[in-house]
Design a protein around this motif. Structure first.
Motif, PDB file in Angstrom:
ATOM      1  N   ALA A   1      -6.159  31.224  36.883  1.00 12.73           N
ATOM      2  CA  ALA A   1      -6.521  32.589  36.487  1.00 12.73           C
ATOM      3  C   ALA A   1      -5.274  33.456  36.491  1.00 12.73           C
ATOM      4  N   GLY A   2      -4.933  34.006  35.344  1.00 16.60           N
ATOM      5  CA  GLY A   2      -3.811  34.925  35.263  1.00 16.60           C
ATOM      6  C   GLY A   2      -4.204  36.313  35.730  1.00 16.60           C
ATOM      7  N   PRO A   3      -3.243  37.228  35.873  1.00 17.83           N
ATOM      8  CA  PRO A   3      -3.562  38.592  36.286  1.00 17.83           C
ATOM      9  C   PRO A   3      -4.528  39.252  35.293  1.00 17.83           C
ATOM     10  N   GLY A   4      -5.616  39.793  35.818  1.00 22.00           N
ATOM     11  CA  GLY A   4      -6.583  40.476  34.962  1.00 22.00           C
ATOM     12  C   GLY A   4      -7.601  39.568  34.313  1.00 22.00           C
ATOM     13  N   ASP A   5      -7.473  38.258  34.458  1.00 18.30           N
ATOM     14  CA  ASP A   5      -8.455  37.357  33.853  1.00 18.30           C
ATOM     15  C   ASP A   5      -9.774  37.447  34.608  1.00 18.30           C
ATOM     16  N   SER A   6     -10.858  37.655  33.864  1.00 17.89           N
ATOM     17  CA  SER A   6     -12.169  37.743  34.492  1.00 17.89           C
ATOM     18  C   SER A   6     -12.753  36.371  34.805  1.00 17.89           C
ATOM     19  N   LYS A   7     -12.246  35.361  34.111  1.00 18.07           N
ATOM     20  CA  LYS A   7     -12.740  34.010  34.311  1.00 18.07           C
ATOM     21  C   LYS A   7     -11.582  33.035  34.307  1.00 18.07           C
ATOM     22  N   ALA A   8     -11.631  32.087  35.195  1.00 17.23           N
ATOM     23  CA  ALA A   8     -10.560  31.104  35.287  1.00 17.23           C
ATOM     24  C   ALA A   8     -10.793  29.964  34.304  1.00 17.23           C
ATOM     25  N   THR A   9      -9.697  29.405  33.806  1.00 18.85           N
ATOM     26  CA  THR A   9      -9.776  28.198  32.988  1.00 18.85           C
ATOM     27  C   THR A   9      -9.730  26.991  33.913  1.00 18.85           C
ATOM     28  N   VAL A  10     -10.568  26.004  33.609  1.00 17.53           N
ATOM     29  CA  VAL A  10     -10.725  24.863  34.511  1.00 17.53           C
ATOM     30  C   VAL A  10     -10.304  23.594  33.790  1.00 17.53           C
ATOM     31  N   HIS A  11      -9.527  22.756  34.464  1.00 13.54           N
ATOM     32  CA  HIS A  11      -9.046  21.483  33.925  1.00 13.54           C
ATOM     33  C   HIS A  11      -9.364  20.381  34.917  1.00 13.54           C
ATOM     34  N   LYS A  12      -9.769  19.229  34.410  1.00 13.44           N
ATOM     35  CA  LYS A  12     -10.034  18.061  35.246  1.00 13.44           C
ATOM     36  C   LYS A  12      -8.979  17.014  34.965  1.00 13.44           C
ATOM     37  N   ILE A  13      -8.287  16.585  36.012  1.00 12.04           N
ATOM     38  CA  ILE A  13      -7.195  15.644  35.840  1.00 12.04           C
ATOM     39  C   ILE A  13      -7.386  14.462  36.800  1.00 12.04           C
ATOM     40  N   LYS A  14      -6.600  13.438  36.570  1.00  7.32           N
ATOM     41  CA  LYS A  14      -6.675  12.247  37.398  1.00  7.32           C
ATOM     42  C   LYS A  14      -6.079  12.527  38.778  1.00  7.32           C
ATOM     43  N   THR A  15      -6.676  11.946  39.789  1.00 13.51           N
ATOM     44  CA  THR A  15      -6.169  12.124  41.151  1.00 13.51           C
ATOM     45  C   THR A  15      -4.720  11.657  41.267  1.00 13.51           C
ATOM     46  N   GLY A  16      -3.876  12.521  41.823  1.00 19.02           N
ATOM     47  CA  GLY A  16      -2.468  12.172  42.036  1.00 19.02           C
ATOM     48  C   GLY A  16      -1.567  12.432  40.859  1.00 19.02           C
ATOM     49  N   ASP A  17      -2.097  12.957  39.748  1.00 21.03           N
ATOM     50  CA  ASP A  17      -1.273  13.223  38.554  1.00 21.03           C
ATOM     51  C   ASP A  17      -0.595  14.584  38.712  1.00 21.03           C
ATOM     52  N   VAL A  18       0.457  14.612  39.496  1.00 24.63           N
ATOM     53  CA  VAL A  18       1.140  15.867  39.800  1.00 24.63           C
ATOM     54  C   VAL A  18       1.847  16.427  38.564  1.00 24.63           C
TER      55      VAL A  18
END
Length: 379
Positions: A27-44
Motif C-alpha cells: 500500500a502506497g501513501p494514500g492508497d485506500s486498498k492494498a495490492t496483493v501478490h501471491k508468491i512462492k515461499t522463499g522467493d526473495v
C-alpha cells in the motif's frame, strides 16, 4: 520510547508467511486498498521485485522519493528474512502475532489475503506513533540467536533423558523390580540377565531387549549432554565473540547459588538485551503482575506469563537455590519474613515474587556491578 514518523512518505508492505506460499500486500501513501501478490515461499528476489515496482509506481504518481517498510509476524520463519531485507536496504519490522488488536464481535473472517491487508493498516498506524496496536519483536543478531541454542538443546536432551529413565523404571516396576535414584547406573545393563521379577522369573526376552535398547539411547543422550556442556565451556572461554556477552555469564556465575548453566540461560535469553527500567525486565520475562480492576471487582490475577518461558522457569528454580545458598541476603530474609509461615501454597506464591525481585537484582548486578544486598560471592 515511541518515535513517530511521517507516513506520507512511506510505502507499507506486509507479508503473510506459510510453508507453501507467501502473500504480500503493498500500500502506497494514500492508497485506500492494498495490492496483493501471491508468491512462492522463499522467493526473495520476486518479493523485492514487487516492492521495488510498487515503490516506483507510487513515486511516479506522487512525484517525490518514498521509502518502504515491510512487516510480518514472527513465527516458524524466524528472523532470517528480516536480516536479509535490512541488508537489501528495506526496513523490516517483526510483530508479535499475539499483540494485535482484534475485534471481538462475532466471528471474524480470516484469510492470508485479509491478514496481509490488515497488517499494512496496522503498520501505518504503528509507524504513526500508536504502539498499542501491535508490539515489535527485537531482531537479534545471528550470534545472539545462536547463543540460545546451547542451553535450549541441553534442556531438550535433559528432558529426553528423564523420559527414558522414567520408561525404564516404569517397565521394571510392572514386573516388581524397582530402581532408585534419578539416573540409571552403569551396572543396570550387566544385571539385566540376572534380574528376577517379583514372582521370581527372569526378564522376558522382548522386555529385556526393549530395556537394552533404551539403555543404549540413555547412554547416547548422556554423551550428547556432556558434549553440549563442553561446547558451552569452550564458548565462554573463547574471545572471538561467538557467544555474545560471555563476560556477563562469568560475572553472574560469581554469585553463590548461580551456576554456569543458570547464568548462561539468563544471559542468552534475557541479559544480552538493554532494558530501560526494572519494570521492563519483569515484563519481558513474564513476571510482572496482571491486576483485574473493573467496577467493584479488584483482584490480582498473578503474573502475566507473557514473556520468556525458559528464563521464567530458570528464575523460579534459582529462587529456591537462592534461599538455600544465600540465606543471609536481604531477599531471603524478606521472603522468610513474609511467606515463611504461610504454608506450602503461600511459599510457592512467594517464590514467584522472589523470582521477580531476583531478576531485577541480577540485572543490576550484571549491568552495574551492584551486588544484591547481603549476598555473597564464590571463593
Amino acid at each position: 520510547m515511541t518515535i513517530a514518523i511521517d507516513t506520507r512518505d512511506v510505502c507499507c508492505a506486509a507479508l503473510e508467511l506459510s510453508k507453501t506460499s507467501w502473500v504480500c500486500a503493498f500500500a502506497g501513501p494514500g492508497d485506500s486498498k492494498a495490492t496483493v501478490h501471491k508468491i512462492k515461499t522463499g522467493d526473495v528476489d520476486r518479493l523485492i521485485g514487487i516492492l521495488s515496482n510498487g515503490k516506483a509506481k507510487a513515486e511516479r504518481e506522487l512525484g517525490r522519493p518514498l521509502q518502504i517498510v515491510l512487516c510480518y509476524e514472527v513465527g516458524y520463519d524466524g528472523f532470517w528474512l528480516a536480516r536479509l531485507l535490512i541488508a537489501r536496504g528495506i526496513r523490516a519490522v517483526v510483530f508479535d502475532p499475539a499483540s494485535f488488536l482484534m475485534p471481538r464481535r462475532g466471528r471474524r473472517a480470516k484469510t492470508d489475503r485479509l491478514d496481509a491487508e490488515g497488517m499494512t493498516r496496522t503498520l501505518r498506524t504503528w509507524l504513526s506513533g500508536d504502539r498499542g496496536v501491535a508490539r515489535e519483536v527485537h531482531i537479534p543478531t545471528v550470534e545472539q540467536e545462536d547463543a540460545k541454542r546451547i542451553e535450549r538443546e541441553r534442556k531438550y536432551l535433559v528432558e529426553e533423558r528423564a523420559s527414558i529413565v522414567g520408561r525404564i523404571k516404569g517397565l521394571l516396576a510392572l514386573h516388581g523390580i524397582w530402581l532408585t535414584g534419578k539416573r540409571i547406573s552403569k551396572g543396570v545393563r550387566e544385571r539385566l540377565e540376572s534380574m528376577k521379577t517379583g514372582d521370581g522369573r527372569p526378564l522376558a526376552p522382548f522386555l529385556r531387549r526393549d530395556i537394552d535398547r533404551m539403555l543404549t539411547r540413555y547412554e547416547m543422550v548422556s554423551r550428547q549432554i556432556a558434549e553440549v556442556e563442553a561446547d558451552r565451556k569452550e564458548a565462554l572461554n573463547d574471545n572471538t565473540g561467538h557467544f555474545p556477552n560471555a563476560e556477563k555469564v562469568q560475572r553472574l556465575s560469581k554469585l553463590a547459588a548461580v551456576g554456569e548453566t543458570t547464568a548462561t540461560v539468563l544471559v542468552a535469553e534475557v541479559y544480552h538485551r538493554t532494558f530501560e527500567t526494572r519494570r521492563h525486565v519483569a515484563s519481558f520475562i513474564g513476571l510482572s503482575p496482571s491486576p483485574y480492576n473493573s467496577g467493584d471487582v479488584d483482584r490480582d490475577q498473578g503474573i502475566s506469563k507473557a514473556g520468556n518461558k525458559l528464563a521464567r522457569q530458570t528464575l523460579v528454580e534459582l529462587a529456591w537455590f537462592w534461599l538455600r545458598y544465600q540465606p543471609d541476603s536481604k531477599l531471603s530474609l524478606w521472603w522468610r519474613e513474609r511467606f515463611g509461615s504461610k504454608g506450602m501454597r503461600g511459599r510457592k506464591v512467594g517464590i514467584v515474587a522472589l523470582a521477580r525481585k531476583l531478576a531485577i537484582a541480577l540485572w543490576r548486578f550484571v549491568e552495574d556491578g551492584i551486588v544484591p544486598e547481603g549476598a555473597t560471592l564464590k571463593g
